[in-house]
Design an enzyme around this catalytic site. Structure first.
Site, PDB file in Angstrom:
ATOM      1  N   CYS A 213       0.823  -1.210   0.000  1.00 33.91           N
ATOM      2  CA  CYS A 213       0.000   0.000   0.000  1.00 33.91           C
ATOM      3  C   CYS A 213       0.857   1.260   0.000  1.00 33.91           C
ATOM      4  O   CYS A 213       2.057   1.224   0.288  1.00 33.91           O
ATOM      5  CB  CYS A 213      -0.897   0.038   1.239  1.00 33.91           C
TER       6      CYS A 213
ATOM      7  N   CYS B  81      -2.841   5.049   2.737  1.00 36.14           N
ATOM      8  CA  CYS B  81      -3.951   4.108   2.506  1.00 36.14           C
ATOM      9  C   CYS B  81      -4.995   4.221   3.620  1.00 36.14           C
ATOM     10  O   CYS B  81      -4.648   4.249   4.808  1.00 36.14           O
ATOM     11  CB  CYS B  81      -3.418   2.683   2.435  1.00 36.14           C
TER      12      CYS B  81
ATOM     13  N   CYS C 142      -2.616  -3.061  -3.472  1.00 37.75           N
ATOM     14  CA  CYS C 142      -3.876  -2.822  -2.742  1.00 37.75           C
ATOM     15  C   CYS C 142      -4.904  -2.212  -3.694  1.00 37.75           C
ATOM     16  O   CYS C 142      -4.585  -1.325  -4.486  1.00 37.75           O
ATOM     17  CB  CYS C 142      -3.616  -1.880  -1.575  1.00 37.75           C
TER      18      CYS C 142
ATOM     19  N   CYS D  74      -5.933   1.816  -2.170  1.00 34.22           N
ATOM     20  CA  CYS D  74      -5.083   3.003  -2.357  1.00 34.22           C
ATOM     21  C   CYS D  74      -4.380   3.033  -3.711  1.00 34.22           C
ATOM     22  O   CYS D  74      -3.727   4.020  -4.052  1.00 34.22           O
ATOM     23  CB  CYS D  74      -4.060   3.116  -1.230  1.00 34.22           C
TER      24      CYS D  74
END
Length: 359
Positions: A43, A47, A74, A77
């Site tokens: 991430c 995030c 992810c 994000c």
């Protein structure tokens, strides 16, 4: 016992962990990604997902490094920016459609063309441009109107050609549309008087310009002819009138501020710009004395976190330096980015403000 080589890395990871917990999208320790071993995803530090346990976190410099160890991006994000690129392309297409349309396309039409639900498209559009589609279309009409008036078209023809239903819609809110009446825009400032005054400051030649409503120009560090040329370019048909006595108090405030900044430079201002530009300028005025903000932080402050480039353009289009302190905006890594009056002067201003704030 830690070796000298291992200690800096641990210190860096500690800073990254603090940035992760703070969800800081532009951490001072530099850009990085973090991976969560229990979920096998990586991430951005900003995030919105729930913070992981420290023992389950690994830090990486970039996406290839994280993916090399088996982690996937992810979906919340979007650390690789792939989804953001798709969204940006859709919003650019919507803006192009608005620009090409004689009228104002409905939200439903724009959302359908982009392939999103209306509420989702509206959110994406505001995040990307800083305004709603309706406000964007209004700015397009205002730009068309201004171009037609500058070309010498009759007011009635320019109003109709720009897509306004009637002249009353323009005259009813001149400040919101053009910052002046259509007649004044058509005349290029004809009928207005811009008073100017010169002075010498610690950062070079200084010029202040003002209308009857307030200060409309503050420039320095160039010769007086160039500074006056800036004023005349903005108001090509206005009467430019030297008024050293009438503006003596205003000039003195600016000169004193440049010599020893102690507080915000509070002056009556005549700001003329789009609704988005004014939002940025108001946010600039809200930056505390002695502090700086990044362009990303400014975008967040006006509620348009994705409109970083638009914020930078609005800062560059500020005509009243110091009073609207665009010099307090820096790059994401703290670097002093471009400044209309030169980066060395920006550095000097910020150093004096920091010293003034401490004292």
């Amino acid at each position: 016992m830690l070796t000298d080589e291992a200690r800096p890395m641990l210190d860096q990871d500690a800073l990254r962990w603090e940035a992760l917990l703070a969800r800081d999208p532009e951490p001072e320790c530099g850009s990085f990604l973090y991976a969560v071993t229990t979920q096998r995803v990586y991430c951005r530090p900003g995030c919105p997902s729930r913070p992981p346990l420290r023992r389950n976190v690994r830090f990486y410099a970039d996406a290839p490094a994280a993916e090399a160890e088996g982690f996937r991006a992810c979906k919340r994000c979007d650390p690789k920016g792939e989804r953001a690129a798709i969204h940006a392309a859709a919003i650019r297409a919507a803006c192009d459609l608005i620009e090409a349309s004689e009228g104002t396309p409905s939200l439903a039409t724009l959302a359908d063309r982009a392939g999103y639900a209306r509420h989702h498209f509206l959110r994406l559009f505001k995040e990307s441009t800083g305004v709603t589609p309706h406000s964007y279309a209004a700015s397009v009409r205002a730009r068309r109107l201004q171009a037609s008036l500058a070309a010498g078209d009759r007011v009635a023809e320019a109003v109709a050609g720009a897509g306004y239903g009637s002249e009353s819609r323009v005259y009813g809110a001149p400040g919101r549309v053009l910052g002046m009446t259509p007649g004044a825009a058509r005349r290029g400032g004809a009928g207005e008087t811009i008073r100017i005054a010169r002075a010498t400051s610690v950062l070079g030649p200084l010029m202040v310009g003002a209308t009857e409503n307030g200060v409309c120009f503050i420039g320095f560090a160039e010769d007086f002819d160039a500074l006056e040329g800036d004023v005349r370019q903005r108001f090509p048909k206005a009467r430019i009138e030297p008024a050293p006595e009438a503006l003596a108090g205003t000039v003195r405030q600016v000169v004193e501020f440049l010599e020893e900044p102690k507080a915000a430079l509070a002056l009556p201002l005549d700001l003329r710009g789009t609704a988005f530009q004014r939002r940025v300028w108001e946010a600039l005025q809200a930056i505390p004395f002695g502090e700086t903000r990044t362009y990303g932080q400014m975008a967040v402050a006006i509620g348009a976190p994705s409109a970083v480039r638009a914020v930078a353009r609005a800062c560059a289009q500020n005509h009243v330096s110091l009073a609207v302190p665009c010099h307090r905006v820096v790059g994401a890594n703290g670097d002093l980015t471009g400044y209309r009056w030169g980066v060395p002067r920006k550095r000097a201003l910020l150093a004096k403000e920091r010293a003034g704030a401490k004292s």
